[in-house]
Write a protein that holds these residues in place. Structure first.
Motif, mmCIF file in Angstrom:
data_model
loop_
_atom_site.group_PDB
_atom_site.id
_atom_site.type_symbol
_atom_site.label_atom_id
_atom_site.label_comp_id
_atom_site.label_asym_id
_atom_site.label_seq_id
_atom_site.Cartn_x
_atom_site.Cartn_y
_atom_site.Cartn_z
ATOM 1 N N TYR A 1 83.992 -75.070 -32.655
ATOM 2 C CA TYR A 1 83.904 -76.260 -33.495
ATOM 3 C C TYR A 1 85.286 -76.638 -34.010
ATOM 4 O O TYR A 1 86.224 -75.834 -34.004
ATOM 5 C CB TYR A 1 82.953 -76.018 -34.669
ATOM 6 C CG TYR A 1 83.555 -75.183 -35.778
ATOM 7 C CD1 TYR A 1 84.167 -75.784 -36.880
ATOM 8 C CD2 TYR A 1 83.522 -73.786 -35.738
ATOM 9 C CE1 TYR A 1 84.735 -75.034 -37.897
ATOM 10 C CE2 TYR A 1 84.087 -73.021 -36.746
ATOM 11 C CZ TYR A 1 84.691 -73.650 -37.827
ATOM 12 O OH TYR A 1 85.258 -72.895 -38.824
ATOM 13 N N GLU B 1 87.290 -79.094 -37.311
ATOM 14 C CA GLU B 1 87.064 -79.629 -38.663
ATOM 15 C C GLU B 1 87.930 -80.859 -38.888
ATOM 16 O O GLU B 1 89.156 -80.779 -38.906
ATOM 17 C CB GLU B 1 87.401 -78.574 -39.721
ATOM 18 C CG GLU B 1 87.225 -79.091 -41.139
ATOM 19 C CD GLU B 1 87.794 -78.146 -42.191
ATOM 20 O OE1 GLU B 1 87.507 -78.367 -43.379
ATOM 21 O OE2 GLU B 1 88.556 -77.213 -41.823
ATOM 22 N N ASN C 1 82.738 -80.724 -40.096
ATOM 23 C CA ASN C 1 82.848 -79.758 -39.003
ATOM 24 C C ASN C 1 81.919 -80.214 -37.887
ATOM 25 O O ASN C 1 80.748 -80.528 -38.143
ATOM 26 C CB ASN C 1 82.443 -78.372 -39.496
ATOM 27 C CG ASN C 1 83.320 -77.891 -40.643
ATOM 28 O OD1 ASN C 1 84.393 -77.373 -40.418
ATOM 29 N ND2 ASN C 1 82.857 -78.083 -41.873
#
Length: 345
Positions: free
Chosen positions: A310, A312, A232
């Motif tokens: 964010y 991943e 991540n």
């Protein structure tokens, strides 16, 4: 004065997966030492695939230190490997040359198997246990056995005592498979703490006569899941500015650099990234909102927040070097300058 047990840790020269090594020296200090007080220390590089026997000296340079709760006055000392001059990084010292950015945040999800007597913990002597399904985040002896949870709880406590930013644990999809998560601000910080957390886990398991299997597909071409180390990641720009145009430019850069990422995301990834078991094929790039079968999973929260937050990357595997993984991600991100994306928008 107090005698401290300093466990110097480093990465050896084995390939394609570096191993962890450690040795102890005793030093006296008036109080808990600072990093600057910890001396350089030599070792025999010919025994770790890092030097020839005729010229075997290598040097350990402390770069991080952590409280070691398993020993009275114990300290874990993460080191870089240097050449005999103590200044020049050794060719196997990836940490010294990776891209780093204090504004880059990384969260690594380390999956692994407990192994005993050549098979995953809880597997019968021959054949397989009941199929996958009840093991993921399961509870009870049938799902977890009698030892694994004790180990992961001890590991969690030791990491927290060391000051490692250990963020969670859970049983994984396959029998005998577990996961822990490490978060850090700065790629070196997150990777350092992942390596030290791995060391703590492996050393802890010695007393249980259990090994940690990091291979990304230890059970081969079966329906049993492999192990990843999902990465991540976010940058200051991704968290605070973002935008759909920037995100799409970023995904185009990741697609262009597909093979560069696969090259450092851990060996044997073609055995894990088959397009089955919630993985994207190793030779194709994809992204999707909440799509666990994509190369990059985009959280719903990221899209709802105007493409900020964010992302991943689900391709790194459990054997991967977090230094190299974080560095490659930052390298690709750097190809999409924030100002260029802003101008395009």
């Amino acid at each position: 004065m107090t005698k401290y047990k300093l466990e110097y840790l480093w990465l050896d020269g084995y390939s394609p997966v570096q191993g962890l090594r450690g040795k102890t020296q005793i030093k006296e200090f008036a109080e808990y030492p600072t990093l600057e007080q910890l001396p350089l220390w030599g070792f025999d590089g010919s025994s770790t695939m890092q030097a020839e026997g005729s010229n075997s000296d290598c040097v350990l340079k402390p770069v991080r230190h952590f409280f070691d709760a398993t020993r009275e006055n114990g300290i874990l000392v993460m080191c870089e490997v240097m050449m005999p001059d103590g200044v020049t990084p050794h060719p196997t010292n990836a940490r010294a040359t990776i891209l780093d950015d204090d504004g880059a945040w990384f969260g690594f999800e380390q999956e692994y198997f407990f192994y005993k007597d050549g098979r995953p913990l809880g597997f019968p002597t021959t054949g397989y246990p009941a199929p996958q399904g009840p093991y993921y985040c399961g509870v009870g002896y049938a799902a977890s056995g009698s030892v694994a949870r004790k180990i992961v709880e001890e590991h969690l406590n030791l990491c927290l005592a060391a000051g490692i930013n250990h963020e969670g644990i859970n049983a994984e999809v396959a029998k005998g498979q577990w996961e822990f998560q490490i978060f850090g601000k700065g790629s070196k910080k997150a990777a350092d703490e992942m390596w030290v957390a791995r060391y703590i886990l492996q050393r802890l398991c010695e007393s249980y006569e259990i090994d940690i299997e990091y291979h990304c597909k230890p059970l081969g071409d079966t329906d049993w899941n492999g192990s990843g180390m999902h990465a991540n990641f976010s940058t200051e720009h991704l968290r605070t500015v973002g935008g759909k145009e920037y995100f799409e430019a970023l995904m185009a850069a990741f697609e262009k650099n597909l093979m560069d990422h696969i090259a450092v995301y851990g060996p044997d990834n073609d055995k894990r990234l088959t397009g089955k078991h919630e993985t994207a094929p190793w030779n194709k790039f994809s992204y999707g909102v909440a799509d666990r079968g994509a190369s990059i999973r985009v959280p719903h929260s990221f899209v709802k927040n105007d493409y900020k937050g964010y992302l991943e990357d689900r391709r790194p595997n459990s054997q991967g070097d977090p230094y190299a993984i974080a560095s490659q991600i930052l390298k690709t991100i750097s190809e999409v300058p924030a100002q260029k994306a802003a101008a395009a928008a």
